[in-house]
Write a protein that holds these residues in place. Sequence first.
Motif, short mmCIF file in Angstrom:
data_model
loop_
_atom_site.label_atom_id
_atom_site.label_comp_id
_atom_site.label_asym_id
_atom_site.label_seq_id
_atom_site.Cartn_x
_atom_site.Cartn_y
_atom_site.Cartn_z
N LYS A 1 0.92 -1.04 -0.11
CA LYS A 1 -0.02 0.14 0.17
C LYS A 1 0.90 1.58 0.07
O LYS A 1 1.61 1.37 1.42
N ARG A 2 0.69 1.92 -1.07
CA ARG A 2 1.98 3.11 -1.27
C ARG A 2 2.01 4.14 -0.99
O ARG A 2 1.11 5.62 -1.81
N ASP A 3 1.84 4.46 0.47
CA ASP A 3 1.37 5.61 1.15
C ASP A 3 3.28 6.50 0.88
O ASP A 3 3.07 7.36 1.46
N ASP A 4 3.68 5.96 0.27
CA ASP A 4 4.56 6.51 0.72
C ASP A 4 4.41 7.93 -0.44
O ASP A 4 5.26 9.06 -1.60
N LEU A 5 3.81 7.22 -1.54
CA LEU A 5 3.42 7.91 -2.85
C LEU A 5 2.20 9.15 -3.14
O LEU A 5 1.64 10.26 -3.36
N THR A 6 2.49 9.30 -1.92
CA THR A 6 1.11 11.03 -1.47
C THR A 6 2.02 12.03 -2.14
O THR A 6 3.21 11.77 -1.38
N ASP A 7 1.35 13.22 -2.53
CA ASP A 7 2.25 13.91 -3.21
C ASP A 7 2.49 15.48 -2.30
O ASP A 7 2.67 16.27 -3.01
N LEU A 8 1.94 14.92 -1.11
CA LEU A 8 2.56 16.94 -0.66
C LEU A 8 3.65 16.33 -0.41
O LEU A 8 4.93 15.05 1.21
N ALA A 9 4.78 17.33 -0.34
CA ALA A 9 6.46 17.22 0.17
C ALA A 9 7.25 15.80 0.02
O ALA A 9 7.91 15.92 1.40
N MET A 10 7.48 15.29 -1.08
CA MET A 10 8.13 13.86 -1.18
C MET A 10 7.39 13.18 0.43
O MET A 10 8.23 11.54 0.10
N GLY A 11 6.15 12.95 0.04
CA GLY A 11 5.09 11.90 0.66
C GLY A 11 5.53 11.32 2.07
O GLY A 11 6.36 11.40 2.90
N GLY A 12 5.66 10.57 2.22
CA GLY A 12 4.22 9.38 2.90
C GLY A 12 3.03 9.81 4.01
O GLY A 12 2.26 10.06 3.36
N ASP A 13 2.70 9.08 5.34
CA ASP A 13 1.88 8.26 5.94
C ASP A 13 0.66 9.83 6.43
O ASP A 13 0.41 9.83 6.62
N LYS A 14 2.16 10.60 6.54
CA LYS A 14 1.42 11.97 7.16
C LYS A 14 0.82 13.07 7.41
O LYS A 14 -0.42 13.14 7.87
N PRO A 15 0.27 13.34 5.73
CA PRO A 15 -0.58 13.81 5.23
C PRO A 15 -2.04 13.89 5.41
O PRO A 15 -2.73 14.21 5.69
N ARG A 16 -2.02 11.61 5.25
CA ARG A 16 -3.42 11.55 5.50
C ARG A 16 -3.64 12.23 7.54
O ARG A 16 -5.05 12.68 7.85
N LYS A 17 -3.01 11.75 8.25
CA LYS A 17 -3.11 11.84 9.80
C LYS A 17 -3.02 14.06 9.72
O LYS A 17 -4.37 14.01 10.80
N LEU A 18 -2.05 15.00 9.26
CA LEU A 18 -2.29 16.03 9.29
C LEU A 18 -3.43 16.55 9.29
O LEU A 18 -4.11 17.71 8.92
N GLU A 19 -4.86 15.97 7.72
CA GLU A 19 -5.53 16.26 7.38
C GLU A 19 -6.53 17.22 7.95
O GLU A 19 -7.61 17.80 8.03
N TYR A 20 -6.51 16.23 9.37
CA TYR A 20 -8.00 16.13 10.03
C TYR A 20 -6.59 17.50 11.33
O TYR A 20 -8.11 18.29 12.12
N GLU A 21 -5.70 16.93 11.45
CA GLU A 21 -4.82 18.35 12.65
C GLU A 21 -5.21 19.45 12.44
O GLU A 21 -5.43 20.43 13.02
N VAL A 22 -4.58 19.95 11.15
CA VAL A 22 -4.59 20.94 10.72
C VAL A 22 -5.58 21.52 10.40
O VAL A 22 -6.52 22.74 10.84
N ALA A 23 -6.80 20.98 9.82
CA ALA A 23 -8.24 21.46 10.36
C ALA A 23 -8.26 21.64 11.55
O ALA A 23 -9.58 22.69 11.76
N ARG A 24 -8.23 21.35 12.65
CA ARG A 24 -8.82 21.96 14.12
C ARG A 24 -7.83 23.02 14.17
O ARG A 24 -8.48 23.98 14.48
N ALA A 25 -6.62 23.48 13.70
CA ALA A 25 -5.90 24.38 14.04
C ALA A 25 -6.66 25.40 12.81
O ALA A 25 -6.72 26.69 13.11
N VAL A 26 -7.29 25.39 11.87
CA VAL A 26 -7.52 26.65 11.04
C VAL A 26 -8.68 26.79 11.49
O VAL A 26 -9.08 27.71 11.75
N SER A 27 -9.72 25.70 12.28
CA SER A 27 -11.05 26.13 13.37
C SER A 27 -10.89 27.00 14.30
O SER A 27 -11.57 27.88 14.93
#
Length: 545
Positions: free
Chosen positions: A242-268
């Motif tokens: 399962k190629r989560d190394d291919l997420t496309d934020l700054a050379m990829g990895g698993d963190k963008p999936r997690k950050l999507e929710y945490e950054v949304a909390r920061a924006v809110s």
Amino acid sequence: MTPAMPPLPAAWNLPFQSSGSQTSKLTAGSLVTATRQKVGRSIASPPGGVNEPAGTASASVMVVSGRTSAASAAQVAGATSSVAAVVDLALSAQAAIPAIAVATRLPPSNVVQFPRVCMRLILSGPLSGSKQPAPQVLSPLNHAPSASIARRSSTFCTARRAGAPRAHDRIVSKCFRLCHREVPVRQAALAQWPVGGDHPGMSRPLADALARYPRVSLTRVPTPLDRVTRVGEQIGLDLYLKRDDLTDLAMGGDKPRKLEYEVARAVSAGATVLVTVGSAQSNHARLTTAAARRVGMGITVVLGRDDRVTFQGNLLTVRLMGADVRLVDTADHWALEEDARVVCDKLRAAGETPHFIPVSGSTPHSCLGYVRAGLELVDQLGERELEPAAIYVPCGTGGILVGLTTALRDAGVDCPIVGISVNRPAAQCYERIDAWWRAVSELLELDPNRPRGPIEVDDGYIGREYGDPTEACLDAILRMGSTEGILLDPVYSGKVFAGLCGHQAAGRWPGGASVVMLHSGGTPALFAYQDALAVHLDRKKGVEH
């Protein structure tokens, strides 16, 4: 003993009518009754029930399918005024329900969706354990379930084709369990599927719960589920990454999936600066920096001054993205939270609004990112009709493991989830898994005492400490790179693959078994390990240092 069966609404004892075919002698009521008998349990009527129409003597339940469900429904409904309810087998977008309701002038509660493949299996027989496909009963379903149907129905992920060598009673039972989450009163033979929510493969309760939480899109998904045949043949497995190394934020990895929710909390919360902590070569620091820049926030990263402080890899990327880097004289980046709190206080005094994200980005909300990833994986398993013997993931804080397990168990995927610890003893990993399980369950309004299925943690591949480039890890990196051209990292994915190879060498899984491994990214860290990699490569060539 089969429990007492609740009575069905009268409308469900009317005959099916199919667009493009004659009315079937099979009634909706007999479908429900047959399902009850085969599954051997009490099931309720569809959520919301079906309103009994006036003058039901000649009314019928219409079955429509295909991409033109609403048009088909309108055509048949236009020829008769006796349609009491509609069963949609299209598995199309959730908008199909209101569209069909409008076309047939029925209330939405009289329109239900049901996975075509699973209905076909429920209607089939015999239940004696015969391995031969049964004749079809309902004329609209007289065709083999195709890949496209399975692709649209994540519920088909662990039920094979009707003609597969498997007892029909087991198929029926598993299809029923997958289609209808085992929630009291909602175990209906005809369930609204899919309905609302954040992902088409979710059960309604999980979808509704997850959709309540804001999310900022940081990367394109789904990531691929790649079959890696050459390295799989080497170790004796049917291996998938399962190629989560291919997420496309700054050379990829698993963190963008997690950050999507945490950054949304920061924006809110009106935050102006993100603050986080990590090691000198932290993947999380790199991707949190990129996420902050994506949403227009400032970024401060508090990093441990360990032996990987080099202007290379992840540390290079955070500086290129303009992060405010604070190095603290400690090799234990897990103990940096107090330093980060001091930074947050200073930022507030300067008029900023900081939002602190802990090490690795693991919070109850960020775990929701891997609930989404798990449901994405469920869809991909369904498309390939895969029943993995195991799914391997890294286990650091435990957030990824818990998020994936939540989604997979909800979808009926019950294979072992194997976490390879990268930093702590297994006993501590299990404690963290317990804590995240309770927290995520609370967010999603799930019973924390529900079955988790088999979860295993192996702490035998850590090495001397977190980030230690062990011999087994470096071997695993070389094996994957030289056979598949896929780069693993020396902190997470290299350790996970080393554990998988070690388990298989010990005969853990049958030869040729399907196994899935999450590639969580982290490739930039390779450049900070160039010395260890150079020595290892030379040693493989017989050159001593």
